[in-house]
Design a protein around this motif. Structure first.
Motif, short mmCIF file in Angstrom:
data_model
loop_
_atom_site.label_atom_id
_atom_site.label_comp_id
_atom_site.label_asym_id
_atom_site.label_seq_id
_atom_site.Cartn_x
_atom_site.Cartn_y
_atom_site.Cartn_z
N ARG A 1 0.82 -1.22 0.00
CA ARG A 1 0.00 0.00 0.00
C ARG A 1 0.85 1.26 0.00
NH1 ARG A 1 -0.79 4.36 2.13
NH2 ARG A 1 0.99 3.80 3.44
N SER B 1 0.19 5.76 -1.02
CA SER B 1 -0.79 6.74 -1.49
C SER B 1 -0.69 6.89 -3.00
CB SER B 1 -0.55 8.09 -0.82
OG SER B 1 -0.82 7.98 0.56
N ARG C 1 -1.87 8.97 -6.35
CA ARG C 1 -2.43 10.27 -6.74
C ARG C 1 -2.61 10.39 -8.24
NH1 ARG C 1 1.21 11.00 -2.56
NH2 ARG C 1 0.32 11.86 -0.64
N ASN D 1 -5.56 19.21 -3.52
CA ASN D 1 -6.00 17.90 -3.99
C ASN D 1 -6.93 17.96 -5.20
OD1 ASN D 1 -4.56 16.51 -1.93
ND2 ASN D 1 -6.12 17.15 -0.47
N TRP E 1 -5.40 8.73 1.58
CA TRP E 1 -6.03 9.48 2.68
C TRP E 1 -5.90 10.97 2.39
CZ3 TRP E 1 -8.23 8.94 7.57
CH2 TRP E 1 -8.33 7.64 8.07
N LEU E 2 -6.98 11.72 2.51
CA LEU E 2 -6.90 13.17 2.29
C LEU E 2 -7.52 13.93 3.47
CD1 LEU E 2 -7.95 13.36 -1.47
CD2 LEU E 2 -5.64 13.38 -0.54
N GLY E 3 -6.72 14.80 4.04
CA GLY E 3 -7.22 15.64 5.13
C GLY E 3 -7.36 17.09 4.72
N ALA E 4 -6.71 17.45 3.60
CA ALA E 4 -6.74 18.85 3.17
C ALA E 4 -7.97 19.12 2.31
CB ALA E 4 -5.46 19.19 2.41
N LYS F 1 5.10 13.14 -3.24
CA LYS F 1 5.77 12.03 -2.54
C LYS F 1 7.14 12.47 -2.03
CE LYS F 1 3.62 7.71 -4.02
NZ LYS F 1 3.03 7.33 -2.74
N ALA G 1 6.58 15.03 0.92
CA ALA G 1 6.09 14.34 2.12
C ALA G 1 7.07 13.27 2.61
CB ALA G 1 4.73 13.70 1.84
N SER H 1 7.48 10.33 1.55
CA SER H 1 6.50 9.27 1.79
C SER H 1 7.08 7.91 2.11
CB SER H 1 5.58 9.15 0.57
OG SER H 1 4.77 10.28 0.49
N ARG I 1 10.06 6.10 7.20
CA ARG I 1 9.37 5.73 8.42
C ARG I 1 10.37 5.76 9.56
NH1 ARG I 1 5.71 6.29 5.33
NH2 ARG I 1 3.81 5.04 5.15
C1 LIG Z 1 -4.84 11.93 8.08
C2 LIG Z 1 -4.09 12.02 6.78
C3 LIG Z 1 -4.27 13.12 5.94
C4 LIG Z 1 -3.62 13.20 4.70
N1 LIG Z 1 -3.88 14.26 3.87
C5 LIG Z 1 -3.33 14.28 2.62
C6 LIG Z 1 -3.70 15.30 1.69
O1 LIG Z 1 -4.52 16.17 1.96
N2 LIG Z 1 -3.15 15.26 0.45
C7 LIG Z 1 -2.25 14.28 0.07
O2 LIG Z 1 -1.82 14.30 -1.09
N3 LIG Z 1 -1.89 13.30 0.94
C8 LIG Z 1 -2.40 13.27 2.20
N4 LIG Z 1 -2.09 12.25 3.07
C9 LIG Z 1 -1.19 11.16 2.63
C10 LIG Z 1 0.18 11.24 3.31
O3 LIG Z 1 0.92 12.30 2.74
C11 LIG Z 1 0.89 9.88 3.12
O4 LIG Z 1 0.14 8.87 3.75
C12 LIG Z 1 2.31 9.88 3.70
O5 LIG Z 1 3.14 10.77 2.98
C13 LIG Z 1 2.97 8.49 3.63
O6 LIG Z 1 3.00 8.06 2.28
P1 LIG Z 1 2.31 6.71 1.79
O7 LIG Z 1 0.84 6.80 2.13
O8 LIG Z 1 2.54 6.67 0.29
O9 LIG Z 1 2.99 5.57 2.50
C14 LIG Z 1 -2.72 12.17 4.32
C15 LIG Z 1 -2.55 11.03 5.16
C16 LIG Z 1 -3.24 10.96 6.36
C17 LIG Z 1 -3.10 9.71 7.20
#
Ligand SMILES: Cc1cc2nc3c(=O)[nH]c(=O)nc-3n(C[C@H](O)[C@H](O)[C@H](O)COP(=O)(O)O)c2cc1C
Length: 180
Positions: free
Chosen positions: A10, A12, A14, A66, A118-121, A160, A163, A165, A168
């Motif tokens: 898994r 994220s 996009r 987003n 997951w998107l919080g924004a 990526k 963030a 990504s 860890r």
């Molecule tokens: C609560 C939460 C909110 C998030 N909000 C966003 C967001 O608004 N936009 C986005 O592109 N990614 C968002 N993410 C994704 C994170 O950036 C991503 O999970 C993190 O960088 C780790 O990368 P991975 O999911 O590819 O392992 C969010 C993740 C979480 C858990």
């Protein structure tokens, strides 16, 4: 898929293919949310499944960061009715309940080859207006759902990188044994 491989696979997503999500796969991921644990088994979660391109466009427009969201064939909106959950020590458990159920969806999606993020924004007020969500309901998270594109968009790669990504923390940074 074996659990460890599933968790490792898994990430994220996009950038999405136009290919629609099959009804059986959509039902499978929703069914996995249904089986999640929750505060006093209150099951406070509600999900809005958006497939209509016009509605997807309107929801995507509520978040500057987003906007790419409209390219996914499905948008999932994870909501909660806080009255069906609890509060303890100042913590509002509706976020936890919905968080667990949504992560079930995320992992189930990965299990059947679908991407999520997951998107919080997002602007909760605007999302609620666009979707006609009742006043007492809270919007906790959004996610696209669909088949990952063969090649990640430049924007996806940039996010990526920003963030970090793949990074860890090692276990010793956050696990304490016996005492803090
Ligand atoms: C609560 C939460 C909110 C998030 N909000 C966003 C967001 O608004 N936009 C986005 O592109 N990614 C968002 N993410 C994704 C994170 O950036 C991503 O999970 C993190 O960088 C780790 O990368 P991975 O999911 O590819 O392992 C969010 C993740 C979480 C858990």
């Amino acid at each position: 898929m074996e659990f460890r491989s599933l968790v490792e696979s898994r990430s994220s997503v996009r950038t999405y293919q136009k290919k629609p999500v099959e009804e059986e796969k959509l039902n499978y991921v929703l069914e996995c949310a249904r089986l999640a644990p929750s505060w006093a088994n209150g099951q406070c979660w509600r999900f809005v499944v958006i497939r209509d391109p016009d509605v997807r466009k309107k929801v995507a427009a509520t978040s500057l960061l987003n906007r790419w969201l409209k390219t996914a064939p499905v948008i999932l909106v994870a909501c909660a009715d806080p009255k069906e959950s609890g509060t303890r020590n100042g913590l509002h458990y509706f976020c936890v309940d919905v968080g667990i159920a949504f992560e079930h969806i995320v992992l189930a999606a990965a299990d059947v080859g679908l991407g999520t993020c997951w998107l919080g924004a997002f602007d909760e007020k605007q999302v609620k207006t666009v979707l006609g969500i009742p006043k007492q309901i809270r919007v906790v998270a959004l996610s696209p759902l669909g088949y990952p594109a063969k090649r990640t968009s430049l924007f996806g790669k940039i996010i990526k990188t920003i963030a970090r990504s793949k990074r860890r923390k090692p276990l010793e940074d956050f696990v304490h044994y016996d005492h803090w």
